[in-house]
Design an enzyme around this catalytic site. Structure first.
Site, mmCIF file in Angstrom:
data_model
loop_
_atom_site.group_PDB
_atom_site.id
_atom_site.type_symbol
_atom_site.label_atom_id
_atom_site.label_comp_id
_atom_site.label_asym_id
_atom_site.label_seq_id
_atom_site.Cartn_x
_atom_site.Cartn_y
_atom_site.Cartn_z
ATOM 1 N N THR A 200 1.695 -8.904 -13.470
ATOM 2 C CA THR A 200 1.672 -7.795 -14.417
ATOM 3 C C THR A 200 2.967 -7.714 -15.220
ATOM 4 O O THR A 200 4.041 -7.999 -14.712
ATOM 5 C CB THR A 200 1.455 -6.471 -13.655
ATOM 6 O OG1 THR A 200 0.206 -6.530 -12.988
ATOM 7 C CG2 THR A 200 1.474 -5.277 -14.592
ATOM 8 N N GLY A 239 5.603 -5.440 -6.615
ATOM 9 C CA GLY A 239 5.897 -4.906 -5.278
ATOM 10 C C GLY A 239 6.794 -5.839 -4.504
ATOM 11 O O GLY A 239 6.507 -7.020 -4.401
ATOM 12 N N GLU A 469 -5.194 -3.546 -9.310
ATOM 13 C CA GLU A 469 -6.215 -4.598 -9.132
ATOM 14 C C GLU A 469 -7.412 -4.336 -10.063
ATOM 15 O O GLU A 469 -8.558 -4.573 -9.691
ATOM 16 C CB GLU A 469 -6.669 -4.666 -7.673
ATOM 17 C CG GLU A 469 -5.548 -4.999 -6.700
ATOM 18 C CD GLU A 469 -5.373 -6.498 -6.479
ATOM 19 O OE1 GLU A 469 -6.301 -7.268 -6.771
ATOM 20 O OE2 GLU A 469 -4.272 -6.889 -6.046
#
Lengths: 678, 678
Positions: A200, A239, A469
């Site tokens: 992303t 993350g 997602e």
């Protein structure tokens, strides 16, 4: 309160008297005028078990059915967590054992460090053995079970583990080849290598094909040069990147001799062993979030970062030279992310419902007769209406989630499309259900739902589920597009439909009589028929609407965009039809008559509440107003039939007491001065 | 993408071409193959203003209409807040000015101290002058305006101020008499006395009459002795009690000579000037919450606390010796709490929508033609469908909220009942709307909605709104009970209905033709008629259902409990009918033709989306399926008609840029390395 000798005939009165039985005053002393000599009789806590009917079914067996697999592994994981003070809350529960819930009053930085220490502890206990190196369906199912169990503690640990083992680890395994496996797989499984997943970007989330990070091949040195050409290309929400990750998979547009070769994946080290950020890389924190603050989301910039050519994850790079479909194939193994999200959503709903139901069986409010005893919350029909349908939906979704997991572990290239469609539909509907359930449980617990230690108001931690997602709405559109494509292909081939369970459309269209009886609407025949009817009608409506716009000269893509509303209705109809099928199958295959009965009640509630809540049944005339009225009446009857089994049903969720919260047990004691004085 | 010379005739194509105009590629360079020599063209931020049509109405005048009163006072309050670094975020916005948003990464303890310092600053700036000692409707309206403006900063400061000035301060003013006013009113206005409001207990929230705290009169010393007889009687959720409050109003069952005299209110000091808790009082913290952590909620236990007889708040105590109705009268002045909540809910929705709309006019995702430019989020019909109806509802609720405030400041004993009914209905529907709006805006902003600094994912802070000052569901039941009582009374008297705006039921029942035209469903005549039809039919259905159960021997109370579902539908129908009336009135009285037009569009969207979302119109046949289809089509047409004015409408919310968030402006710049490097 009136009471009757014989149960009356019509359903409404049956229901009324059923409720009346619950409402009948229990032997509690009537209030005396208070004086210093004789203390006023006070609210006493009596556990839900004390007033509940005996379970009308085998609770342990019901749990085995809903957990579906690896029950022993789940219980082992619960035990491993309960053994470590790293997971303990200051509040003590049944048997003086501490509840297992994080301290949400910690800063983002503190929460991140705690999560890391907890994961390291789980590594030491061997929880992750075989997660990346293991082979076979059983290993994969067991991995699902362990992650679902650990996820009960909080969503941050679930996501932090998911990012490392699935996004990073499985990218190495599925997108990489032997050389990558030898280098990173085992160390990642042992958490010696901590990875993240840089896909992303600030400018592009769901639309991965639009990412702007670039990799150019330098044939003179045999290296890829990776760059962040502009601020919108910074990797975002990564993350693990903000603090703990040492390695990353980087998704970038590959250019060779100035020609764009499409999105490829590369491995790079981003931190040295001393934890400092590597040269040619800049990292910043994404900052504080409304939840999930145990996860250290970061952004990454690349400045002429050189990675050796062998760091290209090349197992599928040859199929990447064209085409959207192959890009989907490229990402197919990663659909496990969506599968994890949808199963986690089901278990989170179970935690909240188990707490809210238990509380509603111990909390009283208002009396319906002057100076009569106050009424248990769950004895209010309105309170039953708020919680019990969510209980039934959660049970049904348990079976659908198990179906999804089995489908995933049996994946083949041919199954990829179906796995994408089913996981997208379930991910969207189950996470929406989870958010609604958390909200309803929060409100059903009143002010107590606001306290983080009570664990029903966890929306902030799970909110992200509906957009990561894949945005839920985007996913639903993709589901409908796939159904439409199959429908049109079948028409073109003039062959029967043969995918996504649409085979029912090869049969004659079911017809629903206008004035069904109560017993008829409780029948699985009617319920499947009307779900089939809704799905096939919405699919043909979508086809008509899309071709209408195309007939006006709109592109296929734009025609689909204009038809978003029917598309979303269809996606929902698909997800609910498949879910109903899975709980119906569980009911039919149940060997034990009592289990059949309770599964039948839950299946019935799932089907009828889904009808009651979706106005398309009336809007498009799948049901007559008279049938809709019968459905509503039966929902009310089902509420009073489920009410006596509510406690047994949430017990069958199999959530250990320590994973619930003070509200689920003696909340007067845990709030007493001796427990809380500072 | 197809484009057309002449606008086509039918609505669907009109809509399609309207959208097509927005979707038409803007002059952005097509991507070139990247090479180190020529950098790839990157995403550029262009402000919403750059692509937006000019406002088709006077934005400043529209703001005056929606704010309704004291616009200058609001702007003054915004300025006062912006001037103090106590409110500044590290992130800078337009003109380099800091955004005004709290640091949500602070611990509960830190947030509480910051809120206190902020309030003390506002006291010093004279913001609260006259809030307790001022008289007259104008003073009260100005107070509403100032609280609404301060509340834009965050919900904690709004609640902390509300607890002190309204729950504590107005209890002294309205429940107390001269001696209490002289002793506490001015010092409370100056925040020298900090008060709280000890009504709720662990065991009793909404059901105040059930509280267990006891006060006995000791005639020998002329004192009341206040006791917490058991743990369930501990005062709970008392805002301000955990840290800052020095005084409190205590609600307790008064016993004289062993006889219960009902609930009375007493004033007691709970902390000494040095901040230590007084003797015979125990205080504990309620702990960390899912939001609103700037408010120090605490619990209080009383151990033979003696308060002088003159501390009884006696202005109405003489009417308390019997009866529920008088108890309501006792609490009537405190309905201002609900009025504050419902107006705050409207302004919070405005902040979130202004941010989400502005972002959707600068963020692009996916292209609908190969290698074409990506499409602005708000140019997707599905994105319009998510946000624009919420914009219209929020505008309509602004007028309803102003109506409510005017009603409150004109209160008389005769109006108390109506004020209770209207404020209950609006509090429930507006706070539900607010939570839904925050959720939708969060998701519409994707991952960015998760960052607390972006201020759209604030659900945790506002969640409590749906259960405090009365659980929303309980309030809706009370609304319907009042409507039913008026209905039955009128039947009994054989007189026309004359309360709660139910006079429309004295007219013949409106009849709705089966095949209305598009223009007909856009007409206010049809819209009012069908709202009237729904309300009157649901009211008579409720009456029938209740009497049916009573006919079976159920008590009136229990019959109402069994009829909860129609009761809730009726409460909603009532709230929406009144809301529609208020925006329609604004439209009719608008002097400016352009304002009339935009108000007409918003009124139309409010009415039609409310119909579209409430299945009772189809369930009970208020609309034929054909009319329902026409309504849906008109909703879609309204979306494309509102789309070009979306920016102007959220501008007219009058939220200063500093109260929005980075997402509403150049979010690429605020996320750039130079802005975020650590």
């Amino acid at each position: 309160m009136a009471s009757r000798s014989r149960p009356p005939a019509d359903p409404a009165s049956r229901r009324a008297s059923a409720i009346a039985r619950h409402l009948r005053p229990r032997p509690t002393p009537t209030p005396l005028p208070w004086s210093p000599l004789e203390p006023l009789p006070c609210l006493q806590y009596s556990p839900p078990e004390s007033s509940a009917k005996a379970a009308a079914f085998d609770v342990a067996e019901m749990r085995r059915l809903m957990d579906g697999h690896d029950v022993e592994a789940r219980d082992w994981a619960y035990g491993v967590i309960a053994e470590s003070p790293l997971f303990w809350s200051p509040t003590r529960g049944p048997g003086g054992r501490p509840f297992l819930v994080p301290d949400y009053n910690q800063s983002m930085e503190q929460q991140r460090e705690m999560i890391l220490r907890r994961i390291v502890y789980l590594v030491g206990r061997g929880v992750f053995n075989g997660w990346l190196t293991g082979v076979g369906k059983e290993a994969e199912m067991r991995r699902f079970a362990l992650l679902e169990s650990i996820g009960l503690f909080d969503h941050s640990i679930n996501v932090k583990i998911g990012v490392h083992f699935f996004l990073w680890g499985l990218s190495i395994r599925f997108l990489g080849t032997k050389r990558h496996h030898e280098k990173w797989l085992k160390d990642s499984e042992d958490y010696l290598v901590k990875g993240c997943f840089a896909m992303t970007e600030l400018g592009h989330g769901s639309n991965v094909r639009g990412i702007e990070t670039v990799a150019t091949y330098d044939s003179t040195t045999g290296e890829f040069i990776i760059n962040t050409p502009c601020e919108s290309a910074q990797k975002y929400w990564i993350g693990g990147a903000a603090k703990h990750a040492m390695h990353t998979v980087i998704f970038a547009q590959l250019y060779m001799e100035g020609k764009n070769q499409g999105v490829h994946a590369f491995v790079a080290q981003i931190r040295n062993t001393d934890g400092n950020v590597c040269a040619n890389i800049r990292i910043a924190d994404c900052g504080h979030k409304i939840g999930l603050n145990g996860v250290d989301n970061g952004r990454i910039w690349f400045d002429n970062l050189r990675v050796p050519r062998e760091n290209l994850l090349n197992s599928v790079s040859d199929v990447l030279l064209d085409g959207r479909y192959r890009f989907a194939a490229f990402l197919a193994p990663l659909t496990i992310g969506r599968v994890n999200i949808l199963t986690n959503a089901v278990y989170t709903s179970k935690v909240a419902l188990a707490i809210a139901i238990r509380y509603s069986l111990t909390r009283r409010a208002f009396s319906i007769t002057n100076d009569g005893p106050e009424v248990l919350l769950l004895d209010y029909p309105s309170h039953q209406r708020r919680l019990l349908p969510l209980v039934a939906k959660t049970c049904a979704m348990s079976f659908a989630a198990n179906h999804m997991k089995r489908m995933y572990v049996q994946r083949t290239p041919e199954l990829n499309k179906a796995i994408h469609v089913y996981s997208s539909a379930f991910k969207a509907t189950f996470t929406w259900h989870n958010m609604r359930t958390l909200q309803e449980c929060r409100e059903a617990c009143g002010g107590q739902g606001i306290k983080t230690e009570n664990r029903v108001g966890m929306q902030g931690d799970y909110d992200v589920q509906s957009t990561f997602e894949g945005d839920n709405h985007v996913l639903m559109q993709q589901v409908s597009k796939s159904l439409l494509a199959e429908y049109i292909a079948a028409l073109k081939r003039n062959k029967p439909l043969r995918a996504f369970g649409l085979e029912h459309m090869n049969n004659p269209c079911p017809s629903i009589p206008d004035n069904l009886s109560s017993s008829a609407v409780r029948g699985s025949q009617f319920q499947m028929d009307v779900f089939y009817l809704r799905e096939r009608d919405l699919l043909s409506r979508l086809a008509k609407e899309v071709s209408k716009y195309q007939g006006r000269g709109e592109s296929k893509e734009y025609a689909a965009i204009l038809s978003y509303q029917v598309a979303e209705e269809l996606g929902k109809a698909f997800a609910e039809r498949v879910t109903l099928q899975t709980i119906l199958e569980a009911e039919m295959t149940a060997l034990d008559g009592q289990l059949k009965d309770i599964l039948g009640l839950l299946r019935c509630m799932y089907a009828l509440i889904s009808i009651e809540e979706d106005s398309s049944f009336l809007r498009y005339g799948y049901l007559s107003p008279s049938n809709a009225a019968t459905v509503r009446k039966e929902v009310e009857n089902l509420l009073s039939e489920l009410r006596p089994q509510a406690l047994a049903i949430v017990d069958s969720f199999g959530i250990p007491p320590a994973f619930l919260s003070p509200l689920a047990f003696d909340w007067i004691a845990t709030n007493s001065w001796s427990s809380v004085q500072q």
